[in-house]
Design a protein around this motif. Sequence first.
Motif, mmCIF file in Angstrom:
data_model
loop_
_atom_site.group_PDB
_atom_site.id
_atom_site.type_symbol
_atom_site.label_atom_id
_atom_site.label_comp_id
_atom_site.label_asym_id
_atom_site.label_seq_id
_atom_site.Cartn_x
_atom_site.Cartn_y
_atom_site.Cartn_z
ATOM 1 N N ASP A 19 0.839 -1.200 0.000
ATOM 2 C CA ASP A 19 0.000 0.000 0.000
ATOM 3 C C ASP A 19 0.874 1.251 0.000
ATOM 4 N N ASP A 21 0.721 4.721 1.261
ATOM 5 C CA ASP A 21 -0.055 5.616 2.131
ATOM 6 C C ASP A 21 0.881 6.608 2.800
ATOM 7 N N MET A 22 0.362 7.311 3.782
ATOM 8 C CA MET A 22 1.144 8.356 4.440
ATOM 9 C C MET A 22 2.414 7.787 5.090
ATOM 10 N N TYR A 52 -3.430 -0.128 -3.139
ATOM 11 C CA TYR A 52 -4.030 1.066 -2.529
ATOM 12 C C TYR A 52 -3.069 2.244 -2.630
ATOM 13 N N ILE A 53 -3.619 3.415 -2.928
ATOM 14 C CA ILE A 53 -2.805 4.636 -2.898
ATOM 15 C C ILE A 53 -3.655 5.756 -2.311
ATOM 16 N N ASP A 54 -3.069 6.539 -1.421
ATOM 17 C CA ASP A 54 -3.816 7.656 -0.829
ATOM 18 C C ASP A 54 -3.329 8.972 -1.437
ATOM 19 N N SER A 55 -3.823 10.070 -0.889
ATOM 20 C CA SER A 55 -3.493 11.365 -1.484
ATOM 21 C C SER A 55 -2.012 11.713 -1.324
ATOM 22 N N ILE A 58 -0.343 10.098 -4.249
ATOM 23 C CA ILE A 58 -0.630 10.842 -5.474
ATOM 24 C C ILE A 58 0.186 12.133 -5.511
ATOM 25 N N ASP A 83 -9.490 0.263 -9.289
ATOM 26 C CA ASP A 83 -9.743 1.153 -8.139
ATOM 27 C C ASP A 83 -8.781 2.348 -8.146
ATOM 28 N N ILE A 87 -9.418 6.550 -8.884
ATOM 29 C CA ILE A 87 -8.926 7.666 -8.062
ATOM 30 C C ILE A 87 -8.292 8.727 -8.965
#
Lengths: 109, 138
Positions: A19, A21-22, A52-55, A58, A83, A87
């Motif tokens: 994933d 993420d932060m 999964y990738i969060d802001s 990105i 998915d 986004i």
Amino acid sequence: MDISMETVQGKMVITPAGDVDMHSSPALREAILGQTGQKAAALIVDFSSVSYIDSSGIATLVEGLKVMNTYGGRLQLTGMTEDILEIFRFSKLDTIFEICGDMSDALGR
Amino acid sequence: MKDSAVITIPADAKYLCVLRSVTSKMAELSGLGNGEIEEVVHAVDEACSNSIKYACRGDSSKEIAVTFHFNDASFNVTIEDTGIKTDPDAIRGRDLDDVRPGGLGVHFIHKAFDVVSFDERKEEGNRLRLVRHRKEHR
């Protein structure tokens, strides 16, 4: 998150796994900016092992793209799940990034 | 309370993966569909990332408590932290046409939830209330 890097047909391929993420995006940022710092002409980020990738992830890609644009480098993204693609579409980033269907597509362009 | 669960994590980004798993399972139990589950998982992740970054400022001695509750009408999430009070007016997403790093998390939260509101009665820390109405009520 593990990140592997290799040169394929003259292009640097960065492959994160897990994933984004932060917690993990700083490692991806370091990998991308490490390449842009050397003015890598062509960079492919392969998302085939990312679910999964969060802001923050990105934001890392946008930062990398902006840096590459300053010296005419080329950043391609490939291997995204539906998915993750959604986004990018929602964020209107699907038209900003060069998104390729798979690795052979990215290498062949 | 029926159909509810609470998870408390340290304000440390390495625990976000645990939170995403719990959120996914609670959304699944509530009867949300696949696309809906991904949306709420993403939104809760973004909201908690904001708590860690802006309210708790990376101080992992602080905690974030996430409460899930669902019923026939909605899927509800309450996120409470013990960090610095957040000014709700200061939290705005960037214009989606203005391509630059950052400013997307708020958009993902509003995409997934119909109600996004800070409880201003909470005196210390923050309490963010998220409500997603059932499809037939959206």
